[in-house]
Design an enzyme around this catalytic site. Sequence first.
Site, mmCIF file in Angstrom:
data_model
loop_
_atom_site.group_PDB
_atom_site.id
_atom_site.type_symbol
_atom_site.label_atom_id
_atom_site.label_comp_id
_atom_site.label_asym_id
_atom_site.label_seq_id
_atom_site.Cartn_x
_atom_site.Cartn_y
_atom_site.Cartn_z
ATOM 1 N N ASP A 1 -21.378 -17.081 38.319
ATOM 2 C CA ASP A 1 -20.255 -17.230 37.388
ATOM 3 C C ASP A 1 -19.469 -15.921 37.345
ATOM 4 O O ASP A 1 -20.044 -14.840 37.462
ATOM 5 C CB ASP A 1 -20.747 -17.501 35.954
ATOM 6 C CG ASP A 1 -21.667 -18.703 35.878
ATOM 7 O OD1 ASP A 1 -21.420 -19.674 36.611
ATOM 8 O OD2 ASP A 1 -22.628 -18.663 35.085
ATOM 9 N N ASP B 1 -19.331 -10.109 28.526
ATOM 10 C CA ASP B 1 -20.674 -10.434 29.047
ATOM 11 C C ASP B 1 -21.399 -9.147 29.395
ATOM 12 O O ASP B 1 -22.563 -8.937 29.056
ATOM 13 C CB ASP B 1 -20.576 -11.246 30.361
ATOM 14 C CG ASP B 1 -20.177 -12.696 30.141
ATOM 15 O OD1 ASP B 1 -20.554 -13.263 29.110
ATOM 16 O OD2 ASP B 1 -19.499 -13.249 31.033
ATOM 17 N N GLU C 1 -29.324 -13.040 31.913
ATOM 18 C CA GLU C 1 -28.399 -13.816 32.737
ATOM 19 C C GLU C 1 -27.567 -12.897 33.628
ATOM 20 O O GLU C 1 -27.179 -13.264 34.728
ATOM 21 C CB GLU C 1 -27.452 -14.630 31.844
ATOM 22 C CG GLU C 1 -26.479 -15.470 32.650
ATOM 23 C CD GLU C 1 -25.408 -16.157 31.809
ATOM 24 O OE1 GLU C 1 -25.301 -15.870 30.611
ATOM 25 O OE2 GLU C 1 -24.698 -16.991 32.381
ATOM 26 N N GLU C 2 -27.306 -11.705 33.137
ATOM 27 C CA GLU C 2 -26.369 -10.821 33.829
ATOM 28 C C GLU C 2 -27.008 -9.951 34.910
ATOM 29 O O GLU C 2 -26.319 -9.171 35.545
ATOM 30 C CB GLU C 2 -25.623 -9.949 32.812
ATOM 31 C CG GLU C 2 -24.889 -10.742 31.732
ATOM 32 C CD GLU C 2 -23.923 -11.798 32.279
ATOM 33 O OE1 GLU C 2 -23.375 -11.609 33.374
ATOM 34 O OE2 GLU C 2 -23.758 -12.845 31.611
ATOM 35 N N ASP D 1 -29.692 -14.383 27.027
ATOM 36 C CA ASP D 1 -28.313 -14.682 27.430
ATOM 37 C C ASP D 1 -27.465 -13.839 26.465
ATOM 38 O O ASP D 1 -27.254 -14.233 25.308
ATOM 39 C CB ASP D 1 -28.024 -16.181 27.246
ATOM 40 C CG ASP D 1 -26.595 -16.545 27.612
ATOM 41 O OD1 ASP D 1 -25.789 -15.629 27.879
ATOM 42 O OD2 ASP D 1 -26.288 -17.754 27.604
ATOM 43 N N LEU E 1 -24.346 -13.030 26.118
ATOM 44 C CA LEU E 1 -23.103 -13.606 25.608
ATOM 45 C C LEU E 1 -22.999 -15.031 26.134
ATOM 46 O O LEU E 1 -22.844 -15.241 27.337
ATOM 47 C CB LEU E 1 -21.932 -12.750 26.105
ATOM 48 C CG LEU E 1 -20.718 -12.546 25.193
ATOM 49 C CD1 LEU E 1 -19.937 -13.829 25.037
ATOM 50 C CD2 LEU E 1 -21.114 -12.020 23.808
ATOM 51 N N ASP E 2 -23.164 -15.979 25.242
ATOM 52 C CA ASP E 2 -23.103 -17.384 25.633
ATOM 53 C C ASP E 2 -21.762 -17.978 25.219
ATOM 54 O O ASP E 2 -21.317 -17.774 24.090
ATOM 55 C CB ASP E 2 -24.248 -18.154 24.951
ATOM 56 C CG ASP E 2 -24.129 -19.642 25.180
ATOM 57 O OD1 ASP E 2 -24.329 -20.071 26.327
ATOM 58 O OD2 ASP E 2 -23.803 -20.374 24.218
ATOM 59 N N GLU F 1 -31.691 -19.875 28.061
ATOM 60 C CA GLU F 1 -30.848 -20.735 27.232
ATOM 61 C C GLU F 1 -31.714 -21.861 26.627
ATOM 62 O O GLU F 1 -31.804 -22.000 25.406
ATOM 63 C CB GLU F 1 -29.690 -21.323 28.053
ATOM 64 C CG GLU F 1 -28.677 -20.241 28.435
ATOM 65 C CD GLU F 1 -27.487 -20.738 29.244
ATOM 66 O OE1 GLU F 1 -26.359 -20.306 28.978
ATOM 67 O OE2 GLU F 1 -27.688 -21.530 30.171
#
Length: 327
Positions: free
Chosen positions: A70, A76, A99-100, A118, A120-121, A277
Amino acid sequence: MEQSRIAHSIGIALDRFIKNNQEQFQYASGELSQLLRDIALASKVVNREVNKAGLIDIMGAMGSQNSGGDSQQKLDVLANIRFTRALSKGGEVCALISEETESYVDLNNDGKYVIAIDPLDGSSNIDVNVSIGTIFSIYRRKSPEGTPIQQQDILQKGTEQVAAGYILYGSSTMLVYTTGHGVNGFTYEPSLGEYFLSHPDLKMPDDGKIFSVNEGQALSFAPSVTSYLTYCKQNGYTARYIGSLVADFHRNMLKGGIYIYPATAKDKNGKLRLMYECNALAFIAEQAGGLATDGKNRIMDIVPTTLHQRVPFYVGSKKMVEKAGSS
Ligand code: AHG
Ligand code: MN
Ligand code: MN
């Protein structure tokens, strides 16, 4: 929690609440409490940045991609830095899954806890002033402290979570978490810089009338999903889809409802990530009387094989998730 204790505890500051409930933890050494405080502190910093995002140069894309391919937004990356910093300072965390970042981050080998986050969702909602969030899961490491991290510490299934929570940066900012003894929600009071208990012992309605799914993808849904959605429409249900998982989940927690991110032609295993998540929200849903499945199997029983594994996600009011699973 008994009624009188609930009434007495409304308005209690998060720090005090954590301290008062520390004895509930299986390992009541204070480190998990400290971890929750570290997360709360980082969330206040992120909240401050989210709130003034339009005024400083932190909106828009970074021009880079994350682990899942993404496009990374500036927020993020910033949120990831804030949480990583906060969690590395205290020494309680031995490994951080985010996630990052492609691989997990090795922190303190003496730390007892593994965190999946996560940061920043709801990235696509940052620039348009719509609610976004943070999601976290906390695990206890399996290998002995003081030794290097092993695969068994990282790839734990959801049932092994010792705590999980989310922060919703919405019309007000809330932190909702569980340590396996029910779910409690705290609202941020910005002028005091503190979270206060506002939603003690949260329970998700057993049934509801809201369905939350990205129907733009409907042509590639499996027949079971299509037939469940038809059932919803034939029975006067209402559609709500924010596009920030935390915000959609939180609304359904309070009002009753179901959130579905099924397998699609684009994402054969769904889009959402099991480790940072789905597991956290599954733990919270179950603790609040709800349910979370991949359409058939309980989310928290899935043994992860990779850090960024995706899974179809059905979560919300128990009766709705059961009905969707049997459609
Ligand atoms: P993230 O911003 O952490 O990548 O998560 C986005 C997720 C989730 O928040 C949301 O429910 C979903 O992606 C929306 O996806 P679609 O735009 O495909 O509906
Ligand atoms: Mn997300
Ligand atoms: Mn994210």
